[in-house]
Scaffold this active site. Structure first.
Site: not given
Length: 542
Positions: A276, A211
């Site tokens: 990401e 993330d």
């Protein structure tokens, strides 16, 4: 030694051509009737995912958390939140998944912790300049009395990126105030996350989705952004387009991944990591991928492409070219837990569904890895009319924008909400499904050849028969038609994919025998059937 070794039926490079199914844990399946999805619920539905034809599951965070941001505010990275079960439930789920030939990728949230994390609680209880505060980004404020934030940075969720504590210092949070950013230049932070990686690898996980992979390092001195006030709610890529931000995509972030890669490589079975990451250019994004860093980075340009042949072709060409440079396959994604579902983005209703089905065949025909967001195989649209009091996205109060509409629990069966999401007699689902979803449930679509679910099942089955590595050869077409041949680099059956993004049906003669189409072909004036508008098909030469 792993508690649950990964499946051995595939090579260590399984991830290069895998279809990964993203599970939003809160909204997949509820086993205990509390209205919230959980690990036992996932375990009970693993046969569905095996039969769908995916290779791996990516689970959104299930760690201990106050759930301010749906679990992306982690208080304990080594335990399961009671809302979702226990570590024993996780072990049982991953054991069953591996027995079914499914791999497990877990979300890792390294940019920030929860404000309930013991480290941050210790920082709040310690004075400025303390070792406890050094793990985060505490700074003195500006102004005569330090009453102004240390710089002009703004939160991605809206409002200032700084919150003041009672002793006068400020701490940085690129997202919600309940998500304080870590200082990744601190050696204790780096050592802690290396151990977290090992903890889950030892339990048998096959990979990690990182993330905010581009945000962990901030520019030295935390300088002002300098090009004026940002508009809250802008996509990160739009912000990057205004110049490299001092809190995104700093060169030093790659040192972190160069330290992680040997850890992943030290475990058997092809353990992997996907970033990401948002970057100003495709070239900078490609730097996250390679034999010394991460295995993949999400290709968000494909998700953001407009409904036009020119847009899709430019995105595909750029992604394949950059993948060739770094020597790793690209990824393709149409929806995820942070974006409106692509049925709605493509026009909603019948129009959006037709286009979404066509886009699915386009995505699954391309070489590389594909990421499928839960419910897209059912053709689910974005839920736009959720009551404001039920929305839980922390950005909603500050920006009026909410990601809750793509997180509504899946419909499994039955005629009334929550459509088999939990056991009979259980609590209502944490977000309500619309009454129109009765026709979109798994049970309602199973066995119906024209359904979106059966389209995905067919396409995923056929995709497994294709060579894992391939190149794309574009075919001459009309301006509003995409057509390419997928050619296996080591032989094997070839596939032609045709997508009609124009305003009139197009002849299919010359492409071969149709093997799957997103809409039924129609009769034309000649011998060649026509591919309808907003439709796609796969063809093979006889």
């Amino acid at each position: 030694m792993s508690l649950h070794p990964p499946p051995t039926r595939s090579a260590d490079d399984w991830w290069q051509s895998a279809v990964v199914y993203q599970v939003y844990v809160r909204s997949f399946a509820d086993s205990d009737g509390d209205g919230v999805g959980d690990l036992a619920g996932i375990r009970s539905r693993l046969p569905y995912l095996r039969d769908l034809g995916v290779d791996a599951l990516w689970l959104t965070p299930f760690y201990r958390s106050p759930m301010v941001d749906g679990g992306y505010d982690v208080a304990d990275y080594r335990d399961v939140d009671p809302l979702f079960g226990t570590l024993a439930d996780f072990d049982a789920m991953i054991g069953d998944a591996h027995a079914l030939g499914l791999r497990i990728i877990v979300d890792l949230v390294p940019n920030h912790t929860s404000d309930a994390h013991p480290w941050f609680q210790a920082a709040l209880a310690s004075p400025p300049g303390s070792a406890e505060r050094a793990r985060y980004l505490f700074r003195d404020g500006r102004g005569e009395a330090g009453e102004l934030p240390p710089n002009d940075w703004e939160s991605i969720f809206g409002g200032p990126a700084w919150t003041r504590v009672p002793d006068g210092q400020w701490y940085l949070h690129l997202f919600d105030p309940a998500q304080p950013d870590l200082d990744w230049r601190h050696p204790e932070v780096r050592a802690e996350f290396e151990e977290i990686l090992r903890f889950w690898l030892d339990r048998g996980v096959d990979g990690f989705r990182i993330d905010v992979a581009h945000g962990m390092i901030k520019a030295e001195g935390l300088p002002d952004v300098g090009f004026g006030r940002l508009t809250t709610g802008q996509p990160q890529i739009e912000l990057l387009g205004r110049g490299q931000l001092p809190y995104f995509d700093q060169d030093e972030v790659h040192d972190i991944y160069r330290a992680w890669r040997p850890i992943l490589d030290s475990y058997p079975g092809g353990r992997m990591a996907v970033a990401e990451a948002w970057a100003e250019t495709p070239q900078r994004l490609a730097r996250y991928v390679g034999p010394e860093e991460l295995h993949q980075a999400f290709n968000f340009d494909f998700l953001d492409a407009t409904w036009s042949a020119d847009s899709f072709r430019k995105v595909v060409d750029t992604a394949l070219a950059e993948a060739a440079i770094v020597g790793a396959p690209t990824t393709w994604v149409l929806s995820n837990h942070d974006k409106p579902r692509h049925v709605t983005r493509y026009g909603d209703g019948a129009l959006g569904l037709r286009r979404a089905r066509a886009a699915a065949l386009l995505m699954l025909a391309l070489p590389g890895a594909a990421y499928v967001y839960q419910g897209e195989e059912l053709g689910l649209p974005e839920v736009l009319d959720l009551p404001d009091e039920l929305r839980q996205d922390p950005a909603f109060p500050r920006t009026g924008q909410s990601r809750d509409g793509c997180r509504v629990p899946l419909p499994w069966s039955g005629d009334v909400p929550p459509y088999g999401f939990g056991p009979d007699g259980g609590a209502p689902a944490w977000l309500p499904a619309p009454v129109t979803w009765r026709a979109l449930s798994v049970a309602a679509q199973t066995g119906r050849p024209e359904s979106t679910l059966e389209l995905y099942r067919t396409a995923l089955r056929l995709r497994r028969e294709l060579p894992a590595t391939a190149r794309v050869e574009w075919l001459a077409t009309e301006p509003d038609v995409l057509a390419f041949r997928r050619v296996g680099t080591a032989g094997g059956p070839e596939l032609v994919c045709v997508v009609n993004l124009g305003s009139t049906p197009v002849p299919t003669g010359g492409y071969g025998v149709p093997v799957v189409t997103s809409a039924a072909l129609v009769d034309g004036d000649g011998d060649s059937p026509l591919l309808p508008v907003d439709a796609a098909g796969w063809f093979r030469q006889p």
